[in-house]
Design a protein around this motif. Structure first.
Motif, PDB file in Angstrom:
ATOM      1  N   ILE A 203      81.623  36.530  65.536  1.00 53.42           N
ATOM      2  CA  ILE A 203      81.988  37.160  66.814  1.00 53.42           C
ATOM      3  C   ILE A 203      82.915  38.342  66.831  1.00 53.42           C
ATOM      4  CG2 ILE A 203      82.534  36.845  69.189  1.00 53.42           C
ATOM      5  CD1 ILE A 203      81.600  34.099  68.953  1.00 53.42           C
ATOM      6  N   ALA A 204      84.023  38.164  66.023  1.00 53.02           N
ATOM      7  CA  ALA A 204      84.953  39.398  66.005  1.00 53.02           C
ATOM      8  C   ALA A 204      84.350  40.604  65.486  1.00 53.02           C
ATOM      9  CB  ALA A 204      86.305  38.885  65.254  1.00 53.02           C
ATOM     10  N   ARG A 205      83.609  40.224  64.363  1.00 48.45           N
ATOM     11  CA  ARG A 205      82.679  41.437  63.716  1.00 48.45           C
ATOM     12  C   ARG A 205      81.925  42.018  64.577  1.00 48.45           C
ATOM     13  NH1 ARG A 205      83.094  37.783  59.402  1.00 48.45           N
ATOM     14  NH2 ARG A 205      81.138  36.830  59.669  1.00 48.45           N
ATOM     15  N   LYS A 206      81.367  41.548  65.539  1.00 48.88           N
ATOM     16  CA  LYS A 206      80.208  42.077  66.550  1.00 48.88           C
ATOM     17  C   LYS A 206      81.013  42.672  67.592  1.00 48.88           C
ATOM     18  CE  LYS A 206      76.731  38.588  65.383  1.00 48.88           C
ATOM     19  NZ  LYS A 206      75.847  37.611  66.001  1.00 48.88           N
ATOM     20  N   MET A 207      82.133  42.553  67.726  1.00 51.44           N
ATOM     21  CA  MET A 207      82.838  43.125  68.797  1.00 51.44           C
ATOM     22  C   MET A 207      82.938  44.860  68.712  1.00 51.44           C
ATOM     23  SD  MET A 207      83.691  40.942  70.799  1.00 51.44           S
ATOM     24  CE  MET A 207      84.891  41.626  71.818  1.00 51.44           C
ATOM     25  N   THR A 208      82.971  45.476  70.134  1.00 49.60           N
ATOM     26  CA  THR A 208      82.955  47.057  69.735  1.00 49.60           C
ATOM     27  C   THR A 208      84.001  47.223  70.810  1.00 49.60           C
ATOM     28  OG1 THR A 208      80.653  47.244  69.326  1.00 49.60           O
ATOM     29  CG2 THR A 208      81.647  49.068  70.302  1.00 49.60           C
ATOM     30  N   TYR A 209      84.868  48.227  70.714  1.00 45.58           N
ATOM     31  CA  TYR A 209      85.936  48.724  71.458  1.00 45.58           C
ATOM     32  C   TYR A 209      85.197  50.072  72.069  1.00 45.58           C
ATOM     33  CZ  TYR A 209      90.296  50.555  72.993  1.00 45.58           C
ATOM     34  OH  TYR A 209      91.404  51.124  73.783  1.00 45.58           O
ATOM     35  N   ILE A 210      85.182  49.939  73.507  1.00 46.30           N
ATOM     36  CA  ILE A 210      85.167  51.197  74.236  1.00 46.30           C
ATOM     37  C   ILE A 210      86.245  51.541  74.990  1.00 46.30           C
ATOM     38  CG2 ILE A 210      83.569  52.026  75.770  1.00 46.30           C
ATOM     39  CD1 ILE A 210      81.540  49.974  75.027  1.00 46.30           C
ATOM     40  N   GLU A 211      86.955  52.844  74.976  1.00 42.07           N
ATOM     41  CA  GLU A 211      87.985  53.037  75.659  1.00 42.07           C
ATOM     42  C   GLU A 211      87.378  53.468  77.390  1.00 42.07           C
ATOM     43  OE1 GLU A 211      91.238  53.697  77.321  1.00 42.07           O
ATOM     44  OE2 GLU A 211      91.336  53.109  75.027  1.00 42.07           O
ATOM     45  N   LEU A 212      87.367  52.746  78.171  1.00 40.69           N
ATOM     46  CA  LEU A 212      86.925  52.944  79.577  1.00 40.69           C
ATOM     47  C   LEU A 212      87.620  53.902  80.248  1.00 40.69           C
ATOM     48  CD1 LEU A 212      86.034  49.420  80.568  1.00 40.69           C
ATOM     49  CD2 LEU A 212      84.382  51.343  79.675  1.00 40.69           C
ATOM     50  N   SER A 213      89.125  54.030  80.006  1.00 40.96           N
ATOM     51  CA  SER A 213      89.976  55.429  80.655  1.00 40.96           C
ATOM     52  C   SER A 213      89.399  56.668  80.574  1.00 40.96           C
ATOM     53  CB  SER A 213      91.301  54.869  80.431  1.00 40.96           C
ATOM     54  OG  SER A 213      91.563  55.279  78.980  1.00 40.96           O
TER      55      SER A 213
ATOM     56  N   SER B 164      86.427  57.697  80.601  1.00 44.33           N
ATOM     57  CA  SER B 164      85.292  57.823  81.443  1.00 44.33           C
ATOM     58  C   SER B 164      85.712  58.158  82.845  1.00 44.33           C
ATOM     59  CB  SER B 164      84.389  56.599  81.434  1.00 44.33           C
ATOM     60  OG  SER B 164      83.520  56.598  82.325  1.00 44.33           O
ATOM     61  N   ARG B 165      85.557  59.441  83.371  1.00 46.21           N
ATOM     62  CA  ARG B 165      85.828  59.769  84.792  1.00 46.21           C
ATOM     63  C   ARG B 165      85.035  58.824  85.743  1.00 46.21           C
ATOM     64  NH1 ARG B 165      89.566  62.059  87.740  1.00 46.21           N
ATOM     65  NH2 ARG B 165      88.597  63.162  89.191  1.00 46.21           N
ATOM     66  N   TYR B 166      83.560  58.453  85.593  1.00 49.06           N
ATOM     67  CA  TYR B 166      83.149  57.777  86.261  1.00 49.06           C
ATOM     68  C   TYR B 166      83.680  56.402  86.510  1.00 49.06           C
ATOM     69  CZ  TYR B 166      79.287  54.797  88.309  1.00 49.06           C
ATOM     70  OH  TYR B 166      78.683  53.775  89.050  1.00 49.06           O
ATOM     71  N   PHE B 167      84.014  55.917  85.527  1.00 48.06           N
ATOM     72  CA  PHE B 167      84.414  54.355  85.375  1.00 48.06           C
ATOM     73  C   PHE B 167      85.808  54.351  86.255  1.00 48.06           C
ATOM     74  CE2 PHE B 167      87.528  51.304  83.723  1.00 48.06           C
ATOM     75  CZ  PHE B 167      86.923  50.125  83.899  1.00 48.06           C
ATOM     76  N   MET B 168      86.835  55.575  85.892  1.00 43.76           N
ATOM     77  CA  MET B 168      88.141  55.541  86.407  1.00 43.76           C
ATOM     78  C   MET B 168      87.876  55.677  88.064  1.00 43.76           C
ATOM     79  SD  MET B 168      90.284  54.510  84.402  1.00 43.76           S
ATOM     80  CE  MET B 168      91.619  54.911  85.094  1.00 43.76           C
TER      81      MET B 168
END
Length: 54
Positions: free
Chosen positions: A8-18, A20-24
């Motif tokens: 499961i850890a190998r399949k994880m992807t890190y996405i920096e949401l901060s 993204s202007r829309y997300f913030m």
């Protein structure tokens, strides 16, 4: 279980949401209670209107 956790850890992807202007924008709007878009919470809107009419 450990092998499964490693898989499961190998399949994880890190996405920096901060970055993204829309997300913030959405995140900051959601911090307010009640939410800034009262159309999404009609029951809360009714309660507020009833209390303010007293």
């Amino acid at each position: 279980m450990r092998l499964e956790a490693e898989e499961i850890a190998r399949k994880m992807t890190y996405i920096e949401l901060s970055v993204s202007r829309y997300f913030m924008d959405e995140y900051m709007s959601a911090l307010f209670l009640p939410h800034t878009n009262m159309n999404e919470f009609p029951t809360v809107d009714e309660i507020i209107k009833k209390k303010s009419s007293r």
